[in-house]
Write an enzyme that holds these catalytic residues in place. Structure first.
Site, PDB file in Angstrom:
ATOM      1  N   ASP A  34      17.628  66.303  45.709  1.00  0.00           N
ATOM      2  CA  ASP A  34      18.621  66.558  46.749  1.00  0.00           C
ATOM      3  C   ASP A  34      18.830  68.067  46.874  1.00  0.00           C
ATOM      4  O   ASP A  34      18.946  68.755  45.863  1.00  0.00           O
ATOM      5  CB  ASP A  34      19.937  65.860  46.385  1.00  0.00           C
ATOM      6  CG  ASP A  34      20.906  65.797  47.542  1.00  0.00           C
ATOM      7  OD1 ASP A  34      21.341  66.867  48.002  1.00  0.00           O
ATOM      8  OD2 ASP A  34      21.238  64.680  47.975  1.00  0.00           O
ATOM      9  N   ASN A  90      25.081  54.893  50.693  1.00  0.00           N
ATOM     10  CA  ASN A  90      26.122  54.940  51.717  1.00  0.00           C
ATOM     11  C   ASN A  90      25.626  54.198  52.951  1.00  0.00           C
ATOM     12  O   ASN A  90      24.481  54.390  53.372  1.00  0.00           O
ATOM     13  CB  ASN A  90      26.448  56.397  52.075  1.00  0.00           C
ATOM     14  CG  ASN A  90      26.947  57.171  50.870  1.00  0.00           C
ATOM     15  OD1 ASN A  90      27.758  56.685  50.105  1.00  0.00           O
ATOM     16  ND2 ASN A  90      26.442  58.374  50.705  1.00  0.00           N
ATOM     17  N   GLN A 115      27.532  57.962  55.656  1.00  0.00           N
ATOM     18  CA  GLN A 115      26.067  57.981  55.686  1.00  0.00           C
ATOM     19  C   GLN A 115      25.662  59.056  56.685  1.00  0.00           C
ATOM     20  O   GLN A 115      25.824  58.900  57.888  1.00  0.00           O
ATOM     21  CB  GLN A 115      25.508  56.621  56.103  1.00  0.00           C
ATOM     22  CG  GLN A 115      23.992  56.599  56.140  1.00  0.00           C
ATOM     23  CD  GLN A 115      23.413  55.280  56.616  1.00  0.00           C
ATOM     24  OE1 GLN A 115      24.136  54.361  56.988  1.00  0.00           O
ATOM     25  NE2 GLN A 115      22.103  55.202  56.615  1.00  0.00           N
ATOM     26  N   SER A 116      25.160  60.168  56.175  1.00  0.00           N
ATOM     27  CA  SER A 116      24.874  61.316  57.036  1.00  0.00           C
ATOM     28  C   SER A 116      23.491  61.248  57.693  1.00  0.00           C
ATOM     29  O   SER A 116      23.284  61.819  58.756  1.00  0.00           O
ATOM     30  CB  SER A 116      25.013  62.621  56.256  1.00  0.00           C
ATOM     31  OG  SER A 116      24.150  62.616  55.145  1.00  0.00           O
ATOM     32  N   HIS A 172      18.674  55.359  52.126  1.00  0.00           N
ATOM     33  CA  HIS A 172      18.343  56.238  51.012  1.00  0.00           C
ATOM     34  C   HIS A 172      19.268  55.968  49.838  1.00  0.00           C
ATOM     35  O   HIS A 172      20.421  55.608  49.996  1.00  0.00           O
ATOM     36  CB  HIS A 172      18.364  57.715  51.422  1.00  0.00           C
ATOM     37  CG  HIS A 172      19.644  58.213  52.000  1.00  0.00           C
ATOM     38  ND1 HIS A 172      20.062  57.894  53.272  1.00  0.00           N
ATOM     39  CD2 HIS A 172      20.595  59.025  51.483  1.00  0.00           C
ATOM     40  CE1 HIS A 172      21.215  58.498  53.521  1.00  0.00           C
ATOM     41  NE2 HIS A 172      21.567  59.190  52.434  1.00  0.00           N
ATOM     42  N   HIS A 207      20.833  57.587  46.498  1.00  0.00           N
ATOM     43  CA  HIS A 207      21.142  58.772  45.701  1.00  0.00           C
ATOM     44  C   HIS A 207      21.135  58.350  44.236  1.00  0.00           C
ATOM     45  O   HIS A 207      21.779  57.364  43.871  1.00  0.00           O
ATOM     46  CB  HIS A 207      22.555  59.290  46.012  1.00  0.00           C
ATOM     47  CG  HIS A 207      22.721  59.874  47.360  1.00  0.00           C
ATOM     48  ND1 HIS A 207      22.611  61.224  47.597  1.00  0.00           N
ATOM     49  CD2 HIS A 207      23.015  59.303  48.552  1.00  0.00           C
ATOM     50  CE1 HIS A 207      22.831  61.455  48.879  1.00  0.00           C
ATOM     51  NE2 HIS A 207      23.071  60.310  49.475  1.00  0.00           N
TER      52      HIS A 207
END
Length: 113
Positions: A29, A86, A93-94, A99, A101
């Site tokens: 990240d 997320n 959730q960007s 995905h 993490h």
């Protein structure tokens, strides 16, 4: 498609890749929240958990086995790690690409979030 994670998976954008196979890619990240913080994403574009289909169940199982392999290889599995997914706006959730993490090497508080 204008998905940053698809571009990473397709090698259109460079990232710090720590694992890759035919189904997934994992990379560190670039805004880490722990000393160890990487993402595992499917190469197949899936927007979120809500968009998973029956056909994706083997892929999701594969992702968790990859997480186990990476955390073992990094030597963080003995002390524990956190996996966060997320889903949606309220969960922040960007990137609209499923995905996972994975964070380790520090104590995490409870409750999460």
């Amino acid at each position: 498609m204008d998905c940053i994670f698809c571009k990473i998976a397709n090698k259109e954008i460079q990232s710090d890749v720590i694992y890759e196979d035919e189904k997934v890619i994992a990379f560190n990240d670039n805004n880490p929240q722990a000393p160890v913080h990487f993402l595992v994403i499917p190469k197949k574009h899936i927007k979120s958990i809500d968009d998973l289909e029956e056909i994706d169940k083997d892929l999701v199982g594969h992702i968790f086995l990859v997480i186990k392999k990476i955390t073992t290889d990094l030597g963080v599995s003995d002390n524990g790690y956190r996996v966060v997914v997320n889903t949606g706006e309220d969960a922040q959730q960007s990137v609209k690409h499923l995905h996972f993490h994975v964070m380790a090497s520090r104590k995490f508080s409870r409750p999460a979030g």
